[in-house]
Motif scaffolding. Structure first.
Motif, short mmCIF file in Angstrom:
data_model
loop_
_atom_site.label_atom_id
_atom_site.label_comp_id
_atom_site.label_asym_id
_atom_site.label_seq_id
_atom_site.Cartn_x
_atom_site.Cartn_y
_atom_site.Cartn_z
N GLU A 1 0.83 -1.20 0.00
CA GLU A 1 0.00 0.00 0.00
C GLU A 1 0.87 1.25 0.00
N LEU A 2 0.49 2.23 -0.80
CA LEU A 2 1.20 3.50 -0.90
C LEU A 2 0.72 4.43 0.21
N ILE A 3 1.65 5.00 0.95
CA ILE A 3 1.33 5.94 2.02
C ILE A 3 1.99 7.28 1.71
N THR A 4 1.19 8.33 1.66
CA THR A 4 1.71 9.67 1.42
C THR A 4 1.24 10.60 2.52
N ASN A 5 2.00 11.64 2.76
CA ASN A 5 1.61 12.64 3.73
C ASN A 5 2.02 14.01 3.20
N TYR A 6 1.07 14.89 3.10
CA TYR A 6 1.32 16.26 2.68
C TYR A 6 1.03 17.18 3.84
N LYS A 7 1.76 18.29 3.89
CA LYS A 7 1.56 19.26 4.96
C LYS A 7 1.52 20.65 4.34
N ILE A 54 7.72 -0.94 6.56
CA ILE A 54 7.57 0.34 5.87
C ILE A 54 8.84 0.59 5.08
N LEU A 55 8.69 0.71 3.75
CA LEU A 55 9.81 1.04 2.86
C LEU A 55 9.73 2.52 2.55
N ASN A 56 10.70 3.28 3.02
CA ASN A 56 10.70 4.72 2.86
C ASN A 56 11.31 5.12 1.52
N PHE A 57 10.55 5.88 0.74
CA PHE A 57 11.05 6.36 -0.54
C PHE A 57 11.46 7.83 -0.47
N ASN A 94 5.12 0.28 -6.44
CA ASN A 94 3.86 -0.23 -5.88
C ASN A 94 3.17 -1.13 -6.91
N ASN A 95 3.13 -0.67 -8.16
CA ASN A 95 2.52 -1.48 -9.22
C ASN A 95 3.31 -2.76 -9.47
#
Length: 164
Positions: A93-99, A126-129, A149-150
């Protein structure tokens, strides 16, 4: 007079282009050092990677014959190395966070891939990109994380079809 004017022109032009070339050289040198470190570590594992990618201080690769996903994050003190069997992965699963900052501009904080396993005994990985705290600028990480992810989800489905 003509000689001094030519000398000034050379100094002005070199003061603009020399730092530019130094930055390019440093960036390429840093990436090649990361590639060398990654190759050294991956040779020890014995996997042959069909797909692999190196950026900033990270490496990700897919060894199709062995059904293995390898992720390495090089840090000053300790490297994070994950060798994950695709047959054990339940989901990616792709996890993004914007602020949004004080200037009302939305900025990317981090991009991660969360890997869940079939076994309840294994914790999620968790694999950090990308992370703004790492001190690197964003360099097409959104495209990179979506691509991987794909790839992972496609290979999970292929491994599941082979198992059944």
């Amino acid at each position: 007079m003509k000689l001094s004017f030519t000398l000034i022109e050379i100094l002005v032009v070199s003061s603009v282009f020399v730092p530019f070339f130094i930055f390019i050289y440093k960036g390429l040198n840093s990436t090649s050092k990361t590639k060398q470190k990654a190759e050294k570590i991956t040779k020890l594992s014995g996997f042959v990677y069909k797909l692999k990618e190196v950026w900033t201080n990270k490496f990700i690769g897919l060894a199709e014959d062995d059904n293995m996903l390898t992720y390495i994050q090089f840090n000053e003190d300790k490297h994070k190395i994950f060798n994950l069997k695709l047959s054990e992965i339940k989901s990616c699963e792709l996890i993004t966070n914007y602020k949004t900052g004080k200037d009302k501009v939305t900025r990317l904080q981090y991009l991660d891939l969360k890997i869940a396993f079939y076994s309840s005994l294994k914790e999620e990985v968790i694999l950090n990109f990308f992370n703004t705290n790492d001190g690197f600028t964003e360099d097409y990480e959104m495209l990179r994380v979506e691509k991987w992810n794909n790839i992972i989800n496609k290979n999970i489905n292929i491994a599941l079809k082979k198992a059944s």
